[in-house]
Design a protein around this motif. Sequence first.
Motif, PDB file in Angstrom:
ATOM      1  N   UNK A  77     -10.840  11.219 -14.823  1.00  0.00           N
ATOM      2  CA  UNK A  77     -10.109  12.614 -15.103  1.00  0.00           C
ATOM      3  C   UNK A  77      -8.850  12.709 -15.716  1.00  0.00           C
ATOM      4  N   UNK A  78      -7.981  11.392 -15.456  1.00  0.00           N
ATOM      5  CA  UNK A  78      -6.735  11.376 -15.957  1.00  0.00           C
ATOM      6  C   UNK A  78      -6.470  10.656 -17.189  1.00  0.00           C
ATOM      7  N   UNK A  79      -7.473  10.902 -18.195  1.00  0.00           N
ATOM      8  CA  UNK A  79      -7.567  10.264 -19.422  1.00  0.00           C
ATOM      9  C   UNK A  79      -6.237  10.471 -20.147  1.00  0.00           C
ATOM     10  N   UNK A  80      -5.739  11.491 -20.110  1.00  0.00           N
ATOM     11  CA  UNK A  80      -4.318  12.080 -20.958  1.00  0.00           C
ATOM     12  C   UNK A  80      -3.010  11.598 -20.082  1.00  0.00           C
ATOM     13  N   UNK A  81      -3.477  10.719 -18.915  1.00  0.00           N
ATOM     14  CA  UNK A  81      -2.055  10.488 -18.374  1.00  0.00           C
ATOM     15  C   UNK A  81      -2.192  11.440 -17.195  1.00  0.00           C
ATOM     16  N   UNK A  82      -1.084  11.135 -16.208  1.00  0.00           N
ATOM     17  CA  UNK A  82      -0.663  12.169 -15.298  1.00  0.00           C
ATOM     18  C   UNK A  82       0.569  12.910 -15.787  1.00  0.00           C
ATOM     19  N   UNK A  83       0.448  14.185 -15.704  1.00  0.00           N
ATOM     20  CA  UNK A  83       1.741  14.945 -16.076  1.00  0.00           C
ATOM     21  C   UNK A  83       2.640  15.222 -15.094  1.00  0.00           C
ATOM     22  N   UNK A  84       4.056  15.175 -15.713  1.00  0.00           N
ATOM     23  CA  UNK A  84       5.228  15.340 -14.984  1.00  0.00           C
ATOM     24  C   UNK A  84       5.097  16.312 -13.864  1.00  0.00           C
ATOM     25  N   UNK A  85       5.429  15.805 -12.475  1.00  0.00           N
ATOM     26  CA  UNK A  85       5.388  16.839 -11.433  1.00  0.00           C
ATOM     27  C   UNK A  85       3.982  16.817 -10.574  1.00  0.00           C
ATOM     28  N   UNK A  86       3.160  15.959 -11.308  1.00  0.00           N
ATOM     29  CA  UNK A  86       1.718  16.150 -10.517  1.00  0.00           C
ATOM     30  C   UNK A  86       1.740  14.723  -9.725  1.00  0.00           C
ATOM     31  N   UNK A  87       0.683  14.640  -8.792  1.00  0.00           N
ATOM     32  CA  UNK A  87       0.744  13.478  -7.878  1.00  0.00           C
ATOM     33  C   UNK A  87      -0.720  13.093  -7.797  1.00  0.00           C
TER      34      UNK A  87
END
Length: 165
Positions: A56-66
């Motif tokens: 699900x996080x192929x594009x990386x984890x966005x700032x502010x998410x967990x």
Amino acid sequence: MATIEYVLGDITEQHVDVIVNAANSSLLGGGGVDGAIHRKGGPEILAECRELRAGHYGGGLKTGQAVATTAGRLPARWVVHTVGPVWSATEDRSELLADCHRNSLKVAAELGAKSVAFPAISTGIYRWPVESAAEIARAAVADAPVELVRFVLFDRAAYEAYARP
Ligand code: AR6
């Protein structure tokens, strides 16, 4: 209402349900507290981070998410990885720093965690002034959906900023 505690210490030694990691969007490790968590937690944490990146996080984890993984060999049940904002003198990124705390708590509560330890997110390599970060972090956990929130501060200056009455 959650109890809020402040301790001077090492987050990797905390016996709590969730340890929050000040990660980066790659989820693949780094320096600071991120490096310490992966080093002491062992390769199981990185293996789960790689799985998240492959899914699900192929594009990386966005700032502010967990997002949560195992805590590996750490004395906690889970590590919740979040990405703090890099400090900017020209743009107000306070909401993103608050989001890190709120979203980490939300993920923790969904797992059934009752106790959560936070480091001083963004105040190291990401250069956020510690007094400001402390104010934002404290406000963001004020109505935490868990029983205990423990801020684990690595040096006295951070401890004094966060633990201020
Ligand atoms: N326990 C508690 N706090 C710690 C520990 C520890 N073991 N080690 C460091 N700190 P930083 P950031 C404190 O730089 O600013 C990484 O490379 C540290 O003294 O870890 O959010 C990531 O991969 C400081 O007060 O996180 C990202 O690329 C606080 O933790 C980037 O750094 C946060 O410092 C994230 O930067």
